[in-house]
Design a protein around this motif. Structure first.
Motif, PDB file in Angstrom:
ATOM      1  N   HIS A 724       0.877  -1.169   0.000  1.00  0.00           N
ATOM      2  CA  HIS A 724       0.000   0.000   0.000  1.00  0.00           C
ATOM      3  C   HIS A 724       0.913   1.216   0.000  1.00  0.00           C
ATOM      4  CE1 HIS A 724      -3.659   2.257   0.831  1.00  0.00           C
ATOM      5  NE2 HIS A 724      -3.063   2.847   1.863  1.00  0.00           N
ATOM      6  N   TRP A 725       0.867   2.038  -1.079  1.00  0.00           N
ATOM      7  CA  TRP A 725       1.863   3.099  -1.195  1.00  0.00           C
ATOM      8  C   TRP A 725       1.297   4.356  -1.845  1.00  0.00           C
ATOM      9  CZ3 TRP A 725       4.130   4.654  -6.042  1.00  0.00           C
ATOM     10  CH2 TRP A 725       3.698   3.921  -7.157  1.00  0.00           C
ATOM     11  N   GLY A 726       1.964   5.464  -1.543  1.00  0.00           N
ATOM     12  CA  GLY A 726       1.617   6.752  -2.110  1.00  0.00           C
ATOM     13  C   GLY A 726       2.851   7.614  -2.215  1.00  0.00           C
ATOM     14  N   VAL A 727       2.645   8.881  -2.641  1.00  0.00           N
ATOM     15  CA  VAL A 727       3.767   9.779  -2.894  1.00  0.00           C
ATOM     16  C   VAL A 727       3.555  11.072  -2.110  1.00  0.00           C
ATOM     17  CG1 VAL A 727       5.042  11.050  -4.664  1.00  0.00           C
ATOM     18  CG2 VAL A 727       4.072   8.803  -5.196  1.00  0.00           C
ATOM     19  N   ASP A 728       4.647  11.560  -1.520  1.00  0.00           N
ATOM     20  CA  ASP A 728       4.653  12.877  -0.862  1.00  0.00           C
ATOM     21  C   ASP A 728       3.504  13.029   0.124  1.00  0.00           C
ATOM     22  OD1 ASP A 728       6.884  13.555  -2.338  1.00  0.00           O
ATOM     23  OD2 ASP A 728       5.720  14.485  -3.951  1.00  0.00           O
ATOM     24  N   ASP A 732      -1.960  10.130  -4.158  1.00  0.00           N
ATOM     25  CA  ASP A 732      -2.058   9.170  -5.267  1.00  0.00           C
ATOM     26  C   ASP A 732      -1.826   7.745  -4.766  1.00  0.00           C
ATOM     27  OD1 ASP A 732      -2.383   8.229  -7.840  1.00  0.00           O
ATOM     28  OD2 ASP A 732      -0.298   8.614  -8.424  1.00  0.00           O
ATOM     29  N   VAL A 733      -2.587   7.335  -3.758  1.00  0.00           N
ATOM     30  CA  VAL A 733      -2.387   6.033  -3.100  1.00  0.00           C
ATOM     31  C   VAL A 733      -2.781   4.900  -4.047  1.00  0.00           C
ATOM     32  CG1 VAL A 733      -3.146   4.548  -1.215  1.00  0.00           C
ATOM     33  CG2 VAL A 733      -2.720   6.973  -0.809  1.00  0.00           C
ATOM     34  N   ARG A 734      -1.915   3.847  -4.047  1.00  0.00           N
ATOM     35  CA  ARG A 734      -2.157   2.658  -4.874  1.00  0.00           C
ATOM     36  C   ARG A 734      -1.837   1.395  -4.075  1.00  0.00           C
ATOM     37  NH1 ARG A 734       1.275   4.634 -10.053  1.00  0.00           N
ATOM     38  NH2 ARG A 734       1.748   6.406  -8.690  1.00  0.00           N
ATOM     39  N   ASP A 735      -2.361   0.275  -4.548  1.00  0.00           N
ATOM     40  CA  ASP A 735      -2.045  -1.034  -3.975  1.00  0.00           C
ATOM     41  C   ASP A 735      -1.403  -1.883  -5.060  1.00  0.00           C
ATOM     42  OD1 ASP A 735      -3.016  -0.588  -1.405  1.00  0.00           O
ATOM     43  OD2 ASP A 735      -5.066  -1.078  -2.010  1.00  0.00           O
ATOM     44  N   THR A 736      -0.231  -2.443  -4.731  1.00  0.00           N
ATOM     45  CA  THR A 736       0.478  -3.319  -5.665  1.00  0.00           C
ATOM     46  C   THR A 736       0.732  -4.651  -4.970  1.00  0.00           C
ATOM     47  OG1 THR A 736       1.568  -1.431  -6.714  1.00  0.00           O
ATOM     48  CG2 THR A 736       2.548  -3.628  -7.080  1.00  0.00           C
ATOM     49  N   ILE A 760       8.427   8.402  -1.462  1.00  0.00           N
ATOM     50  CA  ILE A 760       7.522   7.273  -1.608  1.00  0.00           C
ATOM     51  C   ILE A 760       7.207   6.762  -0.210  1.00  0.00           C
ATOM     52  CG2 ILE A 760       7.217   4.986  -2.627  1.00  0.00           C
ATOM     53  CD1 ILE A 760       9.743   5.929  -4.414  1.00  0.00           C
ATOM     54  N   ASP A 761       5.938   6.772   0.165  1.00  0.00           N
ATOM     55  CA  ASP A 761       5.487   6.253   1.456  1.00  0.00           C
ATOM     56  C   ASP A 761       4.809   4.908   1.223  1.00  0.00           C
ATOM     57  OD1 ASP A 761       6.024   8.782   3.020  1.00  0.00           O
ATOM     58  OD2 ASP A 761       4.549   9.538   1.578  1.00  0.00           O
ATOM     59  N   PHE A 762       5.083   3.925   2.081  1.00  0.00           N
ATOM     60  CA  PHE A 762       4.458   2.620   1.852  1.00  0.00           C
ATOM     61  C   PHE A 762       4.399   1.817   3.149  1.00  0.00           C
ATOM     62  CE2 PHE A 762       8.963   2.223   1.050  1.00  0.00           C
ATOM     63  CZ  PHE A 762       9.340   0.983   1.544  1.00  0.00           C
ATOM     64  N   THR A 763       3.490   0.845   3.127  1.00  0.00           N
ATOM     65  CA  THR A 763       3.375  -0.159   4.183  1.00  0.00           C
ATOM     66  C   THR A 763       2.842  -1.427   3.543  1.00  0.00           C
ATOM     67  OG1 THR A 763       2.564  -0.604   6.421  1.00  0.00           O
ATOM     68  CG2 THR A 763       1.041   0.485   4.901  1.00  0.00           C
ATOM     69  N   PHE A 764       2.475  -2.441   4.368  1.00  0.00           N
ATOM     70  CA  PHE A 764       2.056  -3.734   3.811  1.00  0.00           C
ATOM     71  C   PHE A 764       0.796  -4.226   4.502  1.00  0.00           C
ATOM     72  CE2 PHE A 764       6.720  -3.722   4.390  1.00  0.00           C
ATOM     73  CZ  PHE A 764       7.083  -3.458   3.083  1.00  0.00           C
ATOM     74  N   ARG A 765       0.036  -4.963   3.711  1.00  0.00           N
ATOM     75  CA  ARG A 765      -1.065  -5.747   4.266  1.00  0.00           C
ATOM     76  C   ARG A 765      -0.798  -7.204   3.890  1.00  0.00           C
ATOM     77  NH1 ARG A 765      -7.530  -4.415   3.670  1.00  0.00           N
ATOM     78  NH2 ARG A 765      -8.261  -6.001   5.163  1.00  0.00           N
TER      79      ARG A 765
END
Length: 784
Positions: A724-728, A732-736, A760-765
């Motif tokens: 789960h990540w986005g920018v600044d 613009d949050v997205r899941d990859t 780039i900000d991110f975490t995990f599920r």
């Protein structure tokens, strides 16, 4: 004649030590026999049976005496020579000279029986007789041995046993008649034959029983005789074996023993070797024998590190170097492959295949059957077996060994633990070590050929990333050490684990093992020779500025000149070696020069276009009295009372099999113009150049804080998840979701078009339970 009777007095509590580690020869028969012998200080020292990791006696010494008041024990006398009787084969004769006598001992093993055989010849003063003094250490234990004199089928014998092990000492004269004369058994240091002579000047005790404890057997012998020590599961069986060998006659057994070694010499014939100095050529031939001698019979392919206990005369540990280290084993197997001894090398790989742990790693060291001794985790010891599989495959000699499962398990472990190691190759510091990193990268590249699809791709991806980041992790610059050496920087001995997580970790203090004082210092003040492996494995060019700069610091801090040439220490601050006053290492000390490192430096010289000859000649000059390579040599002023001379062996292990294999490889590398054990696919992939990447790899154990503009952020996890990540600030949050790449789960985030300064900000599920990681991470985009 005094018939033995009564039980020998019990010894007071004493330190049960081993024999000198400065072996003058090691030997075994190439046949069915399961006996290995060593010679040190002019006598027979530890003997092993039925496996090479189980010592059964500490020493077999001799006394020459007149039976009245004159006596001389051979051990401790310096007036002797070790004579090799045929072209550097392990055919030994010990010659002891004294104004009143000359005693000659020829030593061999019966190729068909578990029997050690000695021919004893005493010349000179006719009033003198030889006496045998055998200190038993059955099962490697000094506590529970029993000893006795006895009769077996009408022949006098000396016996010892403990649990499943027994030995029998027998003797015949030149006519083949039983010849054990006066006999006695006792406890070492209290009632043994040495103590008898020390108190009475002659043999006065004739005890029939001794033990349980550390026992010794003693007997008077004829001036010319053959002595046999048989090993078996019972006293009677050992005695039967001893007499069977004696019945054949010494010359017959000696010739059969020699024939086995002549055949091995033919197997290892290397007619393409360049012209070598006589001393170098001699050491080359001896080294071939050392490699073969240290292989077990019960576990073919298992080579121990050495038939020696370092500083044995002051060491009571049950674990010497008669253990298996996968690192030493594969280093030796590399020489076997280069020699064309493919059958033995395949046996090594099969043994490693059988002893791999369930999670993919190999033990720090182990008894031959796979039982662990020490408990450390060393990443190179997991990588080395993969390299051996690759090397055999490159020679077309892998055979039918199924290595895919073994390689996959090993690479999973390397990916999970690396690039850090719990211990470096010297079994000390954790962190990122350049030697270990080179081995791990090589294993990832070589191992990829045995995998399929994305598993192979991922192994190569991680290898490239680790190679590209060696300097960012392991390079120190603008330090006091660099300024003193007049260089910009150097490779660290070990980069702290935290260097993967935060800035400034290179100044973190790291513990230095084996030092009583000053036992830690900043990581960026510690340097070693380990970075030379980067060149040997084709990860960096020999003339790379970082390599050349580091070499200047190494030569300034770690090189020591001796009468036999220069030698290098492992790292600055090393504490593994004798104390400055020459007393043995006792858990602390001061590190000394390692001939092994001369060989590694010689391989660098080869790749740098320098003359390799001086390195070979230095190693050959640093051998001991019997021509074997030691673990360490003395590099300070002479200390005669401890038998320490500059450039000569210390009390550490001799021979060190790894050092002999390194010497063999350097000789063969000189002929081929390249390191013979270099991983071929790794060399082809990198050619000495640092790779340029269009991605950054993020893992929990390896968290980059920046990526360069245009690079893709790849997140590698051990389990399926959604990134789960986005920018600044989470715009613009997205899941990859991650994809299964067999060795891990990878998500590739399309970050190549982000501008400099973006974050780039991110975490995990996690897919398994739907739980969030509960922690946010960030990576910043920087300029190219």
């Amino acid at each position: 004649m005094h018939p033995p009777c009564g039980k020998a007095p019990v010894a007071e509590t004493r330190k049960a030590v081993w024999s000198s580690a400065r072996k003058e020869m090691v030997g075994t028969a190439l046949g069915a026999s399961r006996v290995w012998f060593t010679l040190a200080r002019g006598i027979v020292s530890e003997v092993y049976y039925p496996r090479i990791d189980i010592p059964q006696l500490r020493e077999l010494d001799f006394v020459v005496a007149d039976g009245v008041d004159f006596w001389v024990a051979l051990k401790g006398q310096d007036a002797y020579s070790v004579e090799r009787l045929e072209d550097d084969l392990p055919l030994a004769m010990l010659v002891h000279r004294h104004p009143r006598f000359e005693l000659r001992l020829r030593v061999c093993v019966d190729p068909h029986r578990d029997v050690l055989l000695l021919e004893v010849t005493l010349d000179g003063d006719e009033t003198l007789r030889p006496y045998a003094l055998l200190a038993a250490r059955l099962g490697g234990d000094a506590e529970g041995n029993l000893a006795a004199t006895g009769e077996w089928d009408g022949r006098r014998t000396l016996w010892a046993d403990q649990g499943p092990f027994a030995l029998a000492l027998q003797c015949c004269d030149v006519e083949g008649r039983p010849a054990l004369d006066a006999r006695s058994v006792g406890e070492v240091g209290a009632s043994d034959l040495r103590e008898d002579f020390a108190r009475h000047g002659a043999m006065r005790w004739h005890y029939a029983e001794a033990g349980p404890g550390e026992v010794a057997l003693g007997a008077r012998l004829p001036r010319r005789c053959t002595l046999a020590v048989g090993f078996a599961g019972s006293r009677e069986a050992a005695d039967t074996l001893a007499w069977s060998t004696l019945a054949l006659g010494f010359e017959s057994v000696w010739d059969a023993y020699a024939d086995g070694w002549r055949h091995w010499r033919e197997v290892c014939a290397c007619p393409r070797l360049p012209r070598l100095d006589a001393a170098v050529a001699g050491l080359f031939r001896r080294s071939l024998n050392v490699l073969k001698i240290h292989e077990d019979r019960t576990y073919p392919g298992a080579l121990v590190a050495s038939l020696a206990v370092p500083w044995g005369e002051a060491n009571e540990s049950r674990g010497g170097y008669h253990l298996v280290w996968s690192r030493d084993l594969v280093e030796s197997a590399g020489a076997l492959v280069a020699l064309g001894a493919y059958d033995t090398a395949r046996d090594v790989l099969a043994y490693l295949h059988a002893t791999q742990q369930a999670d993919g790693h190999w033990l720090q060291n182990q008894w031959l059957g796979g039982k662990p001794f020490w408990q450390g985790i060393q990443l190179d010891e997991t990588a080395f077996p993969v390299l051996l599989a690759g090397l055999l495959a490159a020679h077309g000699e892998l055979g039918a060994i199924p290595v895919t499962g073994m390689v996959e398990l090993a690479l999973r472990f390397i990916l999970a633990e690396g690039p850090c190691t719990g211990q470096d190759r010297w079994e000390e510091d954790p962190g990122i070590n350049t030697f270990t990193l080179a081995i791990a990268i090589g294993a990832l590249v070589e191992g990829a050929q045995f995998l399929h699809g994305r598993a192979a791709e991922l192994a190569l991806m991680v290898a490239d990333y680790w190679n590209a980041n060696i300097e960012s992790w392991c390079w120190a610059q603008d330090t006091a050490l660099a300024r003193e050496a007049g260089v910009s920087g150097y490779y660290l001995r070990a980069a702290p684990v935290h260097v993967l997580m935060c800035e400034g970790a290179k100044a973190e203090h790291l513990f230095i093992k084996n030092r009583a004082h000053d036992y830690d210092r900043p990581a960026d003040e510690q340097i070693s020779t380990d970075f030379l492996q980067l060149v040997r494995y084709g990860l960096r060019d020999a003339h790379d500025p970082c390599v050349v700069s580091s070499l200047k610091v190494v030569d300034r801090l770690l090189r020591h000149d001796t009468p036999h040439g220069p030698v290098w220490h492992r790292y600055n601050g090393d504490g593994y070696g004798e104390h400055p006053d020459g007393t043995p290492f006792d858990g602390t000390g001061r590190g000394r020069g390692w001939p092994l490192l001369i060989g590694e430096r010689g391989h660098y010289a080869l790749l740098a276009g320098e003359d390799v000859g001086p390195y070979l000649r230095s190693m050959a000059a640093m051998t001991g009295r019997g021509g074997l390579l030691p673990e360490q040599v003395w590099d300070a002023a002479p200390i005669p009372e401890h038998d320490l001379e500059p450039g000569a062996p210390t009390g550490a292990a001799m021979p060190l099999v790894w050092a002999h294999s390194e010497f063999v490889k350097l000789c063969l590398s000189l002929e081929q113009g390249r390191p013979v054990d270099a991983p071929p696919r790794t060399w082809a992939r990198y050619g000495g150049q640092r790779p340029t990447l269009d991605y950054v790899l993020w893992r929990f154990r390896q968290r980059p804080r920046t990526l360069r503009q245009g690079q893709e952020l790849r997140v590698l996890l051990r389990a399926p998840a959604t990134v789960h990540w986005g920018v600044d600030g989470w715009q613009d949050v997205r899941d990859t979701p991650t994809e299964d790449w067999a060795l891990g789960h990878l998500a590739c985030l399309p970050t190549g078009r982000l501008a400099v300064g973006s974050r780039i900000d991110f975490t995990f599920r996690w897919s398994a339970d739907g739980q969030w990681q509960g922690e946010d991470f960030a990576v910043e985009v920087i300029a190219q």
